[in-house]
Enzyme design. Sequence first.
Site, PDB file in Angstrom:
ATOM      1  N   PHE A 110       0.835  -1.200   0.000  1.00  0.00           N
ATOM      2  CA  PHE A 110       0.000   0.000   0.000  1.00  0.00           C
ATOM      3  C   PHE A 110       0.867   1.247   0.000  1.00  0.00           C
ATOM      4  O   PHE A 110       1.908   1.300   0.667  1.00  0.00           O
ATOM      5  CB  PHE A 110      -0.878   0.058   1.260  1.00  0.00           C
ATOM      6  CG  PHE A 110      -1.957  -0.977   1.332  1.00  0.00           C
ATOM      7  CD1 PHE A 110      -3.221  -0.726   0.811  1.00  0.00           C
ATOM      8  CD2 PHE A 110      -1.717  -2.205   1.923  1.00  0.00           C
ATOM      9  CE1 PHE A 110      -4.222  -1.681   0.885  1.00  0.00           C
ATOM     10  CE2 PHE A 110      -2.714  -3.172   2.003  1.00  0.00           C
ATOM     11  CZ  PHE A 110      -3.968  -2.906   1.480  1.00  0.00           C
ATOM     12  N   ASP A 111       0.414   2.262  -0.728  1.00  0.00           N
ATOM     13  CA  ASP A 111       0.894   3.623  -0.510  1.00  0.00           C
ATOM     14  C   ASP A 111       0.321   4.074   0.836  1.00  0.00           C
ATOM     15  O   ASP A 111      -0.603   3.453   1.367  1.00  0.00           O
ATOM     16  CB  ASP A 111       0.404   4.514  -1.668  1.00  0.00           C
ATOM     17  CG  ASP A 111       0.661   5.973  -1.425  1.00  0.00           C
ATOM     18  OD1 ASP A 111       1.807   6.336  -1.104  1.00  0.00           O
ATOM     19  OD2 ASP A 111      -0.296   6.770  -1.536  1.00  0.00           O
ATOM     20  N   ALA A 112       0.831   5.169   1.390  1.00  0.00           N
ATOM     21  CA  ALA A 112       0.335   5.640   2.689  1.00  0.00           C
ATOM     22  C   ALA A 112      -0.640   6.824   2.540  1.00  0.00           C
ATOM     23  O   ALA A 112      -1.841   6.685   2.769  1.00  0.00           O
ATOM     24  CB  ALA A 112       1.504   6.019   3.591  1.00  0.00           C
TER      25      ALA A 112
ATOM     26  N   LYS B 209       9.278   6.586  -5.339  1.00  0.00           N
ATOM     27  CA  LYS B 209       8.399   6.105  -6.409  1.00  0.00           C
ATOM     28  C   LYS B 209       8.216   7.230  -7.422  1.00  0.00           C
ATOM     29  O   LYS B 209       8.088   8.375  -7.019  1.00  0.00           O
ATOM     30  CB  LYS B 209       7.024   5.727  -5.838  1.00  0.00           C
ATOM     31  CG  LYS B 209       7.013   4.578  -4.847  1.00  0.00           C
ATOM     32  CD  LYS B 209       5.612   4.343  -4.274  1.00  0.00           C
ATOM     33  CE  LYS B 209       5.139   5.486  -3.418  1.00  0.00           C
ATOM     34  NZ  LYS B 209       3.810   5.277  -2.808  1.00  0.00           N
TER      35      LYS B 209
ATOM     36  N   ASP C 282      -3.056   5.738  -4.726  1.00  0.00           N
ATOM     37  CA  ASP C 282      -3.946   6.748  -5.293  1.00  0.00           C
ATOM     38  C   ASP C 282      -3.289   7.568  -6.393  1.00  0.00           C
ATOM     39  O   ASP C 282      -3.977   8.295  -7.114  1.00  0.00           O
ATOM     40  CB  ASP C 282      -4.429   7.707  -4.193  1.00  0.00           C
ATOM     41  CG  ASP C 282      -3.297   8.591  -3.671  1.00  0.00           C
ATOM     42  OD1 ASP C 282      -3.377   9.826  -3.839  1.00  0.00           O
ATOM     43  OD2 ASP C 282      -2.321   8.062  -3.129  1.00  0.00           O
TER      44      ASP C 282
END
Length: 224
Positions: free
Chosen positions: A8-10, A150, A176
């Site tokens: 997951f991204d945060a 990223k 997202d």
Amino acid sequence: MHYPWILFDADETLFHFDAYAGLRRMFAGFGVDFGEPEFHHYQALNQPLWVDYQNGHITAEQLQHRRFAGWAERLAVSTRELNSAFLAAMADICAPLPGARELIDALSGKAQLGIITNGFTELQQIRLERTGFRDAFSTLVISEQVGLAKPDPGIFEHALALMGRPPREQVLMVGDNPHSDILGGLNAGLHTCWLNPAGKAAPEGIRPHYQVSSLHELHKLLLA
């Protein structure tokens, strides 16, 4: 669908990131009434810096310095002090996005979970502790520590090495941001899921494997 690994991204994937509220809180501690005009000026400076950071043109330290350089001069404090105060304020107001807690609780024990974020160490670790998420993630990769952000393939390679190099098609990257999260994941050979609550069109050339409008929708998709 089943993925043994989910990354997951945060920010704005698992957690709210209300920069305006954080900046208002932070600057109040320095006696400044930080309003909408100040925020627009800050964003005009900050957003291009993040693009430069993600493209590898500047370091995390340079980003943190440059976004507060004008304020540091005005308030006669260091940019390091301002940046630290901002991250502390963001930690104070942190909250998981709707459905995040239920999703992570449901996935725990069914998949290995990790976070790969372009955010800063000082905020990420406090936030995971305060939300009770810390033990749910076996892998935590923070760009500031790795020295790459990223969508650079190197940060994904670093994460895969920490994960024991599972087959890439068994890893789902959820985020997202279509450029840093989705394109970055695709270029690293991972499967991807774009969290797209606004229903935006995907940028040209970026084709996520899945697309959801909420974490509730992702929950149904992963645990159907």
